[in-house]
Write an enzyme that holds these catalytic residues in place. Structure first.
Site, PDB file in Angstrom:
ATOM      1  N   GLN A  90       0.859  -1.191   0.000  1.00 60.32           N
ATOM      2  CA  GLN A  90       0.000   0.000   0.000  1.00 60.32           C
ATOM      3  C   GLN A  90       0.891   1.235   0.000  1.00 60.32           C
ATOM      4  O   GLN A  90       1.666   1.454   0.930  1.00 60.32           O
ATOM      5  CB  GLN A  90      -0.919   0.019   1.224  1.00 60.32           C
ATOM      6  CG  GLN A  90      -1.893   1.203   1.206  1.00 60.32           C
ATOM      7  CD  GLN A  90      -2.825   1.214   2.417  1.00 60.32           C
ATOM      8  OE1 GLN A  90      -2.587   0.510   3.403  1.00 60.32           O
ATOM      9  NE2 GLN A  90      -3.872   2.010   2.354  1.00 60.32           N
ATOM     10  N   HIS A 130      -8.427   2.016  -0.972  1.00 61.08           N
ATOM     11  CA  HIS A 130      -8.798   2.061  -2.389  1.00 61.08           C
ATOM     12  C   HIS A 130      -8.745   0.671  -2.979  1.00 61.08           C
ATOM     13  O   HIS A 130      -7.930  -0.158  -2.579  1.00 61.08           O
ATOM     14  CB  HIS A 130      -7.899   3.014  -3.179  1.00 61.08           C
ATOM     15  CG  HIS A 130      -6.437   2.736  -3.021  1.00 61.08           C
ATOM     16  ND1 HIS A 130      -5.714   3.117  -1.906  1.00 61.08           N
ATOM     17  CD2 HIS A 130      -5.562   2.087  -3.828  1.00 61.08           C
ATOM     18  CE1 HIS A 130      -4.460   2.731  -2.040  1.00 61.08           C
ATOM     19  NE2 HIS A 130      -4.340   2.088  -3.194  1.00 61.08           N
TER      20      HIS A 130
HETATM   21  P1  5GP Z   1      -1.387   1.246  -3.668  1.00 65.67           P
HETATM   22  O1  5GP Z   1      -0.002   0.700  -3.876  1.00 65.67           O
HETATM   23  O2  5GP Z   1      -1.446   2.201  -2.493  1.00 65.67           O
HETATM   24  O3  5GP Z   1      -2.428   0.163  -3.595  1.00 65.67           O
HETATM   25  O4  5GP Z   1      -1.724   2.052  -4.984  1.00 65.67           O
HETATM   26  C1  5GP Z   1      -1.775   3.438  -5.059  1.00 65.67           C
HETATM   27  C2  5GP Z   1      -2.093   3.800  -6.492  1.00 65.67           C
HETATM   28  O5  5GP Z   1      -2.425   5.178  -6.530  1.00 65.67           O
HETATM   29  C3  5GP Z   1      -0.951   3.569  -7.477  1.00 65.67           C
HETATM   30  O6  5GP Z   1      -1.365   2.662  -8.488  1.00 65.67           O
HETATM   31  C4  5GP Z   1      -0.655   4.958  -8.016  1.00 65.67           C
HETATM   32  O7  5GP Z   1      -0.323   4.969  -9.376  1.00 65.67           O
HETATM   33  C5  5GP Z   1      -1.944   5.709  -7.730  1.00 65.67           C
HETATM   34  N1  5GP Z   1      -1.758   7.142  -7.522  1.00 65.67           N
HETATM   35  C6  5GP Z   1      -0.871   7.712  -6.662  1.00 65.67           C
HETATM   36  N2  5GP Z   1      -0.984   9.054  -6.703  1.00 65.67           N
HETATM   37  C7  5GP Z   1      -1.967   9.332  -7.605  1.00 65.67           C
HETATM   38  C8  5GP Z   1      -2.540  10.551  -8.071  1.00 65.67           C
HETATM   39  O8  5GP Z   1      -2.167  11.657  -7.677  1.00 65.67           O
HETATM   40  N3  5GP Z   1      -3.539  10.431  -8.987  1.00 65.67           N
HETATM   41  C9  5GP Z   1      -3.979   9.234  -9.447  1.00 65.67           C
HETATM   42  N4  5GP Z   1      -4.974   9.242 -10.347  1.00 65.67           N
HETATM   43  N5  5GP Z   1      -3.467   8.062  -9.018  1.00 65.67           N
HETATM   44  C10 5GP Z   1      -2.465   8.113  -8.113  1.00 65.67           C
END
Ligand code: 5GP
Length: 136
Positions: free
Chosen positions: A92, A98
């Site tokens: 994460q 999310h």
């Molecule tokens: P995690 O690793 O936390 O499950 O995934 C976070 C996701 O958020 C990643 O796939 C990354 O590309 C996306 N993300 C991070 N910052 C932003 C942002 O400012 N805008 C958008 N649309 N996606 C983001």
């Protein structure tokens, strides 16, 4: 805990929004694993899934299949993964709950999974399931 997603939800940072309800927003991931990679996010600030209130959880449950149908229709993909990470050790990066909807249009694009299955002995399963039931 405020994160970049709080700023997106507040409209302070732009996103490609695909869905919004009173409790949930969905927008395209900025670094997609495949075309249509979408994040479905509760508006309530909450780091981990297990901390989420029932109303937000229900709204997410309603939004996920609906947004998934739209992503499939728009991209033409027929296979996809739902990914939901909790904790840095579990990959994460953004500390706000999310769900990823990640189309899998071909073997090269989308989510790659390293899956190393173990075994579940019957006595261990009985004891573990009992402990989990007792914690519900
Ligand atoms: P995690 O690793 O936390 O499950 O995934 C976070 C996701 O958020 C990643 O796939 C990354 O590309 C996306 N993300 C991070 N910052 C932003 C942002 O400012 N805008 C958008 N649309 N996606 C983001």
């Amino acid at each position: 805990m405020a994160s970049i997603f709080s700023r997106i939800i507040a409209g302070e940072i732009p996103c490609h929004r695909v869905y919004e309800s009173a409790l949930v927003i969905a927008f395209l991931d900025i670094a997609p694993l495949s075309p249509g990679h979408t994040l479905v996010v509760p508006k309530r600030e909450c780091e981990f899934l297990h901390q989420l209130d029932d109303a937000s959880a229900a709204a997410l449950g309603e939004a996920l299949p609906r947004v998934a149908r739209a992503v499939l229709a728009a991209t033409g993909a027929t296979a996809y993964n739902i990914l939901q990470n909790n904790g840095a050790a579990a990959h994460q990066a953004v500390p706000h709950v999310h769900f990823h909807i990640i189309p899998k249009p071909n073997p090269e694009l989308g989510l790659g999974i390293g899956w190393k299955p173990g075994t579940l002995a019957a006595p261990d399963g009985t004891a573990l399931a009992e402990r989990i039931r007792a914690s519900l």
